[in-house]
Design a protein around this motif. Sequence first.
Motif, PDB file in Angstrom:
ATOM      1  N   LEU A 195      45.936  61.927  13.029  1.00 25.11           N
ATOM      2  CA  LEU A 195      46.892  60.859  12.733  1.00 25.11           C
ATOM      3  C   LEU A 195      48.235  61.101  13.419  1.00 25.11           C
ATOM      4  N   ALA A 196      48.569  62.361  13.666  1.00 23.83           N
ATOM      5  CA  ALA A 196      49.851  62.677  14.297  1.00 23.83           C
ATOM      6  C   ALA A 196      49.906  62.204  15.745  1.00 23.83           C
ATOM      7  N   LYS A 197      48.758  62.087  16.394  1.00 20.69           N
ATOM      8  CA  LYS A 197      48.744  61.686  17.810  1.00 20.69           C
ATOM      9  C   LYS A 197      49.274  60.271  18.011  1.00 20.69           C
ATOM     10  N   PRO A 198      48.717  59.250  17.363  1.00 20.13           N
ATOM     11  CA  PRO A 198      49.280  57.907  17.556  1.00 20.13           C
ATOM     12  C   PRO A 198      50.678  57.769  16.970  1.00 20.13           C
ATOM     13  N   LEU A 199      50.947  58.494  15.871  1.00 19.19           N
ATOM     14  CA  LEU A 199      52.273  58.408  15.268  1.00 19.19           C
ATOM     15  C   LEU A 199      53.337  58.950  16.222  1.00 19.19           C
ATOM     16  N   SER A 200      53.038  60.068  16.876  1.00 16.55           N
ATOM     17  CA  SER A 200      54.003  60.636  17.819  1.00 16.55           C
ATOM     18  C   SER A 200      54.173  59.735  19.032  1.00 16.55           C
ATOM     19  N   LEU A 201      53.091  59.099  19.484  1.00 15.86           N
ATOM     20  CA  LEU A 201      53.185  58.144  20.593  1.00 15.86           C
ATOM     21  C   LEU A 201      54.162  57.019  20.258  1.00 15.86           C
ATOM     22  N   ALA A 202      53.981  56.436  19.082  1.00 15.49           N
ATOM     23  CA  ALA A 202      54.807  55.297  18.678  1.00 15.49           C
ATOM     24  C   ALA A 202      56.262  55.697  18.486  1.00 15.49           C
ATOM     25  N   LEU A 203      56.503  56.794  17.785  1.00 12.74           N
ATOM     26  CA  LEU A 203      57.874  57.185  17.462  1.00 12.74           C
ATOM     27  C   LEU A 203      58.636  57.662  18.687  1.00 12.74           C
ATOM     28  N   ARG A 204      57.947  58.334  19.614  1.00 12.80           N
ATOM     29  CA  ARG A 204      58.632  58.831  20.815  1.00 12.80           C
ATOM     30  C   ARG A 204      59.138  57.670  21.666  1.00 12.80           C
ATOM     31  N   LEU A 205      58.276  56.702  21.915  1.00 13.33           N
ATOM     32  CA  LEU A 205      58.670  55.555  22.729  1.00 13.33           C
ATOM     33  C   LEU A 205      59.753  54.743  22.039  1.00 13.33           C
ATOM     34  N   PHE A 206      59.570  54.482  20.748  1.00 14.10           N
ATOM     35  CA  PHE A 206      60.556  53.708  19.996  1.00 14.10           C
ATOM     36  C   PHE A 206      61.900  54.424  19.938  1.00 14.10           C
ATOM     37  N   GLY A 207      61.893  55.703  19.608  1.00 13.01           N
ATOM     38  CA  GLY A 207      63.143  56.444  19.436  1.00 13.01           C
ATOM     39  C   GLY A 207      63.983  56.482  20.690  1.00 13.01           C
ATOM     40  N   ASN A 208      63.363  56.746  21.831  1.00 13.20           N
ATOM     41  CA  ASN A 208      64.117  56.827  23.080  1.00 13.20           C
ATOM     42  C   ASN A 208      64.683  55.484  23.503  1.00 13.20           C
ATOM     43  N   LEU A 209      63.889  54.426  23.397  1.00  7.13           N
ATOM     44  CA  LEU A 209      64.378  53.109  23.820  1.00  7.13           C
ATOM     45  C   LEU A 209      65.376  52.529  22.831  1.00  7.13           C
ATOM     46  N   TYR A 210      65.161  52.778  21.538  1.00 11.66           N
ATOM     47  CA  TYR A 210      66.101  52.278  20.524  1.00 11.66           C
ATOM     48  C   TYR A 210      67.461  52.948  20.678  1.00 11.66           C
ATOM     49  N   ALA A 211      67.450  54.261  20.925  1.00  8.18           N
ATOM     50  CA  ALA A 211      68.709  54.984  21.122  1.00  8.18           C
ATOM     51  C   ALA A 211      69.434  54.478  22.359  1.00  8.18           C
ATOM     52  N   GLY A 212      68.681  54.241  23.432  1.00 12.23           N
ATOM     53  CA  GLY A 212      69.297  53.718  24.645  1.00 12.23           C
ATOM     54  C   GLY A 212      69.898  52.343  24.438  1.00 12.23           C
ATOM     55  N   GLU A 213      69.192  51.478  23.720  1.00 12.62           N
ATOM     56  CA  GLU A 213      69.699  50.134  23.435  1.00 12.62           C
ATOM     57  C   GLU A 213      70.959  50.205  22.577  1.00 12.62           C
ATOM     58  N   LEU A 214      70.976  51.090  21.616  1.00 14.04           N
ATOM     59  CA  LEU A 214      72.144  51.226  20.740  1.00 14.04           C
ATOM     60  C   LEU A 214      73.377  51.665  21.535  1.00 14.04           C
ATOM     61  N   ILE A 215      73.181  52.562  22.479  1.00 13.77           N
ATOM     62  CA  ILE A 215      74.308  52.999  23.311  1.00 13.77           C
ATOM     63  C   ILE A 215      74.814  51.859  24.180  1.00 13.77           C
ATOM     64  N   PHE A 216      73.913  51.047  24.719  1.00 17.81           N
ATOM     65  CA  PHE A 216      74.333  49.877  25.494  1.00 17.81           C
ATOM     66  C   PHE A 216      75.170  48.930  24.627  1.00 17.81           C
ATOM     67  N   ILE A 217      74.775  48.764  23.365  1.00 20.31           N
ATOM     68  CA  ILE A 217      75.521  47.897  22.457  1.00 20.31           C
ATOM     69  C   ILE A 217      76.911  48.466  22.187  1.00 20.31           C
ATOM     70  N   LEU A 218      76.983  49.777  21.961  1.00 11.71           N
ATOM     71  CA  LEU A 218      78.284  50.407  21.722  1.00 11.71           C
ATOM     72  C   LEU A 218      79.182  50.287  22.955  1.00 11.71           C
ATOM     73  N   ILE A 219      78.599  50.411  24.147  1.00 11.84           N
ATOM     74  CA  ILE A 219      79.376  50.245  25.375  1.00 11.84           C
ATOM     75  C   ILE A 219      79.897  48.819  25.492  1.00 11.84           C
ATOM     76  N   ALA A 220      79.064  47.844  25.126  1.00 12.53           N
ATOM     77  CA  ALA A 220      79.466  46.441  25.214  1.00 12.53           C
ATOM     78  C   ALA A 220      80.651  46.139  24.307  1.00 12.53           C
ATOM     79  N   MET A 221      80.821  46.914  23.247  1.00 11.44           N
ATOM     80  CA  MET A 221      81.922  46.682  22.309  1.00 11.44           C
ATOM     81  C   MET A 221      83.269  47.125  22.874  1.00 11.44           C
ATOM     82  N   THR A 222      83.260  47.841  24.016  1.00  9.92           N
ATOM     83  CA  THR A 222      84.526  48.293  24.600  1.00  9.92           C
ATOM     84  C   THR A 222      85.252  47.189  25.350  1.00  9.92           C
TER      85      THR A 222
END
Length: 263
Positions: A195-222
Motif C-alpha cells: 500500500l505504501a507504493k501507490p501512496l508514496s507515488l501520489a504524495l510525492r507528486l502532489f507535495g512537490n507541485l503543491y509546494a511550487g504552486e504555493l510559492i508562485f502564489i506568494l510571489i504574486a502577492m509581492t
Amino acid sequence: MASGELTSKDYITHHLTNWSVGEGFWTVHVDTLGWSIFMGLIFLFSFRAVAKTANAGVPTKWQCAVEMVVEFIDSTVKSTFHGKNPIIAPLALTIFVWVLLMNLLDLVPVDFIPWTAQQIGAAMGYDPHDVYMKAVPTTDLNMTIALALGVFILMIYYSIKMKGIGGFIKELTTQPFNTPWLYWFNFILEVVALLAKPLSLALRLFGNLYAGELIFILIAMTGLYQLPMHFVWAVFHLLVIPLQAFIFTILTVVYLSMAHEHH
C-alpha cells in the motif's frame, strides 16, 4: 492580485480552492478533470500527428522532440523492466508526457487563468469571488491518488496474472520470514509495503507541485516585484517539473517489473 478587496489569506485560499460540483464523497473537481483531459488530448493529438507525418527525410523540430522523448522512455523501460509486456513502454510514455504537460501548467502566471475564469463568470452573471479555477491538476491530491490507484490496480493484476492467486498469496505471507508461525506477521509487513507504493507515488507528486504552486502564489502577492522573482522560481521549477514526471514514470515501471517477477 485577482481582486484588491481580497485579504492575503482570502487571496491564497481562493487560488488553492477547486471549482467543485457536488457534496461530500461525490464532490467533483471540474477544473482538475477539465485541465487533465485537455492536456491528455494535446498529448494524443500532437503525438498522433507526428506519427502520421513522420518520414525518413529531414524531420521537423517537433518530430525530433517527439522522437527524443520516445527513445528516452524506450531505453529507460528496456533498462528497468525485466519482464516481457508490450504495454509497459506505451504506458510509461503516456504517464511521462501526460504528467509533464499537467505539471507545465504550473509555469503559467498564477493570476492569469483564475482571472480569465472570473471574467467569464462575471459575464455570465456570477460573483467573481465565487468563481474558482485551480489549473494545475497535479496540485490536486485527488488527481495524483487517481493516477497512483491506476498503477496499484495494474500491480495487483499483473502480480496475480504472472504468479497466480496462490503465488501472490505466498508472496505476501512467506517473506521475509519463511516460517509458518510468522506468516501473519509477514502478511502485515507485505500489505503495508504494497500500500505504501501507490501512496508514496501520489504524495510525492502532489507535495512537490503543491509546494511550487504555493510559492508562485506568494510571489504574486509581492505586486510589482513579482516578475523577476517569478522568473527565477520558474527557472528552478523547470527542473522540478520534468523530474517529478520522470520519477512517477520510473517508479511505475519498477513496480510493474516487480509484479512480473515469478519468485
